[in-house]
Structure formats: C-alpha cells, structure tokens
Motif scaffolding. Structure first.
Motif, PDB file in Angstrom:
ATOM      1  N   SER A 142       6.659   6.906   7.008  1.00  0.00           N
ATOM      2  CA  SER A 142       5.742   6.642   5.891  1.00  0.00           C
ATOM      3  C   SER A 142       4.844   5.451   6.187  1.00  0.00           C
ATOM      4  O   SER A 142       3.683   5.412   5.768  1.00  0.00           O
ATOM      5  CB  SER A 142       6.530   6.408   4.595  1.00  0.00           C
ATOM      6  N   SER A 158       1.986   6.564   8.597  1.00  0.00           N
ATOM      7  CA  SER A 158       0.982   7.375   7.907  1.00  0.00           C
ATOM      8  C   SER A 158       0.269   6.604   6.809  1.00  0.00           C
ATOM      9  O   SER A 158      -0.566   7.168   6.106  1.00  0.00           O
ATOM     10  CB  SER A 158       1.636   8.623   7.307  1.00  0.00           C
ATOM     11  N   GLN A 173       0.734  11.665  -0.445  1.00  0.00           N
ATOM     12  CA  GLN A 173      -0.467  12.268  -1.012  1.00  0.00           C
ATOM     13  C   GLN A 173      -0.625  13.731  -0.632  1.00  0.00           C
ATOM     14  O   GLN A 173      -1.477  14.424  -1.169  1.00  0.00           O
ATOM     15  CB  GLN A 173      -1.706  11.483  -0.549  1.00  0.00           C
ATOM     16  N   ILE A 174       0.181  14.204   0.313  1.00  0.00           N
ATOM     17  CA  ILE A 174       0.095  15.583   0.785  1.00  0.00           C
ATOM     18  C   ILE A 174       1.394  16.312   0.421  1.00  0.00           C
ATOM     19  O   ILE A 174       2.480  15.828   0.730  1.00  0.00           O
ATOM     20  CB  ILE A 174      -0.112  15.633   2.304  1.00  0.00           C
ATOM     21  N   LYS A 189       0.820  -1.210   0.000  1.00  0.00           N
ATOM     22  CA  LYS A 189       0.000   0.000   0.000  1.00  0.00           C
ATOM     23  C   LYS A 189       0.851   1.255   0.000  1.00  0.00           C
ATOM     24  O   LYS A 189       0.617   2.193  -0.767  1.00  0.00           O
ATOM     25  CB  LYS A 189      -0.944  -0.007   1.209  1.00  0.00           C
ATOM     26  N   LEU A 218      -1.220  14.183   8.428  1.00  0.00           N
ATOM     27  CA  LEU A 218      -2.566  13.854   7.964  1.00  0.00           C
ATOM     28  C   LEU A 218      -3.497  15.049   8.042  1.00  0.00           C
ATOM     29  O   LEU A 218      -3.533  15.757   9.032  1.00  0.00           O
ATOM     30  CB  LEU A 218      -3.140  12.704   8.805  1.00  0.00           C
ATOM     31  N   ARG A 271       1.339   3.964  -3.187  1.00  0.00           N
ATOM     32  CA  ARG A 271       1.071   5.392  -3.072  1.00  0.00           C
ATOM     33  C   ARG A 271       2.294   6.226  -3.443  1.00  0.00           C
ATOM     34  O   ARG A 271       2.175   7.296  -4.046  1.00  0.00           O
ATOM     35  CB  ARG A 271       0.593   5.721  -1.658  1.00  0.00           C
ATOM     36  N   THR A 292       0.270   8.187   3.453  1.00  0.00           N
ATOM     37  CA  THR A 292      -0.398   9.476   3.223  1.00  0.00           C
ATOM     38  C   THR A 292       0.617  10.585   2.972  1.00  0.00           C
ATOM     39  O   THR A 292       0.308  11.584   2.328  1.00  0.00           O
ATOM     40  CB  THR A 292      -1.286   9.843   4.428  1.00  0.00           C
TER      41      THR A 292
END
Length: 272
Positions: free
Chosen positions: A164, A167, A173-174, A44, A144, A48, A170
């Motif tokens: 990582s 999170s 993604q930010i 996962k 987050l 990402r 995530t």
C-alpha cells in the motif's frame, strides 16, 4: 479539538501488539474467521484508506506531529477524536516497531469483507489479473491504472504495509479482490467471458500477437493477465485465455519484471 491521546510508557502494553509483535500473516488472521487487520503507513495512505471506508482501530504517531496544530497528521486525527492515538518520540517509535516510520504515522485498520468478481467487474471495461505475484512492491505497482484488479491466492496481499505504501494508497481507490482458491483459472475466466470480457495473457510465446495489435485495444471489455516474477503465467492459464500477448523486446532483453510489464500493457491497452 481534544484527541484520545495515549503516551507510550510500556512497550509491552497489549494494545501495541498489532504494531510491535504481530507479523503481516498474524494480522491477516487476527479476527478469524472474520476479516483481520492491516497497517497503513503515512498520512496520505491512511487518508485514502479511511476515505475508502476502512475503519480505524488505533493510530501510532510521532508526538511532535500530533501536537502540531496546523500539521496534516493533526488534521487527520481530529476527524477521529474517539480513536486511540498512541504517541511517543520518533526514536521510541522506531525501537517499538523495528523500522523507521514514513512521515511518522501508522494506523491499524479493520479489513473489509472481500467483494465477488461479479461485484467489482460489473462496471469495469479494463481489469488486471495477477497470478501468483509474490513481491508486494509489484502488487502495489500493478494495481495502478485499471478499473479493477483480481488476484490469485498465491499473490502477496495488497494491504501489506509495503504494497500500500509503494502504491501511495492507490490500492484503496481501485476495486480489487482475491479469487477463491479453486476458481482459477477456469471458473474465473468463464465468469469473465460470460460478462463479456476478452482475456489477454501476457507471455513470451512465439505464437502470440503483439501488444500494439489494434484488435486488442478495440474490445470494450478486456482482462489483462500477468504472471509471477520468475516463471510467468502457467501453461493452463495461457491456454484458457483468448489471446497470448507479447511485448516486443530489443537489445537482447528477453523479459520485463511485473511492474514494468504491467505499466506497458496498461498504457497500451487501457482506456485513454
């Protein structure tokens, strides 16, 4: 589809140094002065990171997962058939890396060039700024929920494997960046104010506003500043911000850790 699979037979193979013999700091400076390497863990998190545009160098995976035709690991690897995939049994990989692999997979990736503050904040309305937060799990959790994250040079690296992983990827993604060494706090806060941001320092001070003050949530652009786990924000940072903000406490509790404080602050002050 055929993969570029390489079974591990020699623990001392130089291709495995980045997994077995380089620490996080060495990986960070691996290609210096160019950006270095980081290790992503679990399908996962790796997926990402790849989706965010990071380039894989190689994969390290448990053999049974690579040979499972319908598994998520195999499906992920088939998107990169030319990238080396080092495989071995689980106990061999654990011995090689020195830790148990989360879901049996690691990926070494090239770091990207860090963007400027202006680049990542130009379309943001809520940003987080972390000052010298040294625990990777807090960095991961505090990443987050905001449109962008800025980190001082004293912070743990968001691309450290543990950060990582905590999170759940995530961090990929930010938008985030690490501030130039001499820019914090004055130069960075001046830049943000010129971009229309109000700044809120989270601190245990009596001369502060409550986090539920409606004025704070009303601002179109707001930067929420959180400090290190032990000392909190520096006095110079608090003085340079527009507001000092307090989270009300009960039952004799006088403070929250960074992860908990950020969760409360982002929920109360974030865009919903």
């Amino acid at each position: 589809m055929k993969l570029n699979e390489i079974e591990i037979t020699d623990f001392n193979a130089p291709e495995l140094d980045i997994y077995a013999r380089c620490n996080e700091a060495q990986l960070l400076h691996y290609f210096e002065p160019a950006p270095g390497i980081f290790i992503a863990e679990s399908p996962k998190v790796i997926e990402r990171a790849l989706h965010a545009g990071y380039v894989p160098i190689s994969f390290l995976a448990e053999k049974r997962l690579v040979t499972a035709d319908a598994g998520e690991t195999r499906q992920l690897l088939e998107k990169y058939p030319d990238v080396p995939v080092f495989t071995a049994e689980y106990n061999v990989l654990t011995k090689l890396t020195g830790f148990a692999l989360t879901r049996g997979m690691l990926c070494a990736m090239k770091r990207n060039v860090l963007p400027s503050v202006e680049e990542i904040c130009k379309n943001a309305s809520r940003i987080a700024i972390l000052e010298d937060v040294v625990n990777p799990t807090n960095v991961g959790a505090a990443a987050l929920g905001m449109d962008a994250v800025l980190l001082t040079h004293g912070c743990a690296d968001p691309l450290y494997r543990r950060a990582s992983r905590v999170s759940m990827g995530t961090v990929f993604q930010i938008p985030w960046t690490i501030l130039p060494k001499d820019s914090w706090p004055c130069a960075t806060l001046d830049t943000l104010k010129n971009m229309g941001f109000k700044t809120a320092a989270m601190a245990l001070k009596t001369d502060s506003v409550s986090i539920d003050d409606t004025v704070l949530a009303s601002y179109e652009k707001l930067a929420i500043v959180l400090g290190t786990e032990g000392e909190g924000l520096k006095n110079a940072t608090i003085a340079a911000c527009d507001y000092t903000v307090l989270i009300p406490m009960f039952h004799g509790v006088d403070s929250l850790n960074v992860a908990a404080a950020s969760a409360v602050a982002f929920w109360q002050l974030g865009n919903r």
